[in-house]
Design a protein around this motif. Structure first.
Motif, short mmCIF file in Angstrom:
data_model
loop_
_atom_site.label_atom_id
_atom_site.label_comp_id
_atom_site.label_asym_id
_atom_site.label_seq_id
_atom_site.Cartn_x
_atom_site.Cartn_y
_atom_site.Cartn_z
N ALA A 71 0.82 -1.22 0.00
CA ALA A 71 0.00 0.00 0.00
C ALA A 71 0.85 1.26 0.00
O ALA A 71 0.52 2.25 -0.67
N LYS A 72 1.95 1.26 0.78
CA LYS A 72 2.86 2.41 0.83
C LYS A 72 4.10 2.00 1.62
O LYS A 72 4.17 0.89 2.14
N SER A 82 -3.04 3.05 -4.91
CA SER A 82 -3.72 4.29 -4.50
C SER A 82 -3.24 5.48 -5.31
O SER A 82 -4.01 6.41 -5.58
N ALA A 86 -5.58 7.71 -7.75
CA ALA A 86 -5.70 9.15 -7.50
C ALA A 86 -5.50 9.97 -8.77
O ALA A 86 -5.98 11.11 -8.87
N GLN A 116 -4.44 -5.13 -3.69
CA GLN A 116 -4.23 -3.69 -3.70
C GLN A 116 -5.14 -3.00 -4.72
O GLN A 116 -5.68 -1.92 -4.46
N ASN A 120 -8.38 -0.28 -3.82
CA ASN A 120 -8.37 1.10 -4.31
C ASN A 120 -9.34 1.33 -5.46
O ASN A 120 -9.22 2.32 -6.19
#
Length: 252
Positions: A71-72, A82, A86, A116, A120
């Protein structure tokens, strides 16, 4: 009615300004193709924001060519799901044969990437397919079945509703060998059978795209097959005219 989809995988081609012009060309000619055809363009990561701007006001969707397993965090060079969401991406290509072959992606890797993508709000275009040795050894059905069972079978019924499958005959790309429309139909029908075994009637709604050297000259013949719902287009997606002409293959 299953979705008719023509998705363009630009791979590692075009500079950002060239990508914008290509996207504008697709938008400009989109009206010449039946509105029943869903167009998706998947530029390199560096182009996504600019291409998203070029697509504004059109019904041409934006996709990314991959996403990270995490995720990060401290994953230098990776791009999170994500982040691409975005920027306006609706789709993400996962499990492409080049990712499997050159970067060692396994089903374990792809299960993480699929998670993932869904977390998202992205729709995965999940790629399956066999290489030349596997095809010549008669293992193509086994290979494709394993690629589906090891990843797609882990999805919930709700997740499965938002999934596109792309079949890539790796053996027909750059080898001089060509997959016939009949061979495409045979394996697409088999893929739908494997999906039906797990997801039942929902498999009849799943779009299965053909990803092996589809071009304006053979699109109509391939798309006429019952279980072929469109194409994941490589080289021919780099010219707006050719990409749109492939979409016209549905109306012939």
């Amino acid at each position: 009615m299953r979705k008719k989809i023509v998705a363009g995988n630009w791979k590692m081609n075009t500079l950002p300004a060239e990508g914008v012009e290509l996207a504008k060309g697709v938008v400009a000619g989109r009206g010449e193709v039946c509105s029943c055809v869903n167009f998706i363009v998947c530029p390199p990561f560096t182009h996504l924001a600019m291409v998203a701007e070029a697509l504004k006001g059109s019904d041409v969707a934006l996709g990314a060519q991959d996403c990270a397993t995490e995720a990060k965090g401290a994953y230098t060079g990776e791009i999170a799901a994500s982040m691409i969401a975005a920027l306006g991406c609706k789709y993400v290509i996962l499990g492409h044969s080049e990712r499997r072959q050159y970067y060692g992606e396994t089903s374990a890797t792809l299960n993480k990437k699929m998670a993932q993508a869904y977390a998202n709000g992205l729709i995965p275009i999940y790629c399956v397919g066999e290489n030349l040795d596997e095809r010549e050894a008669g293992k193509h059905f086994d290979v494709v079945k394993a690629q589906i069972e090891e990843v797609v079978y882990n999805l919930t019924e709700e997740q499965y509703k938002n999934l596109v499958i792309a079949y890539e005959p790796v053996w027909a790309i750059g080898t001089g060998k060509t997959a016939s429309a009949e061979q495409a139909q045979e394996i697409h029908a088999y893929i739908r059978q494997v999906l039906t075994a797990k997801f039942g009637a929902a498999a009849q709604e799943t779009a299965i795209l053909y990803g092996g050297s589809c071009k304006p000259s053979n699109a109509a013949e391939i798309f006429a097959k019952e279980d072929v719902d469109g194409g994941l287009i490589g080289g021919a997606a780099l010219k707006a005219e050719d990409f749109l002409a492939i979409g016209k293959g549905f109306s012939k």
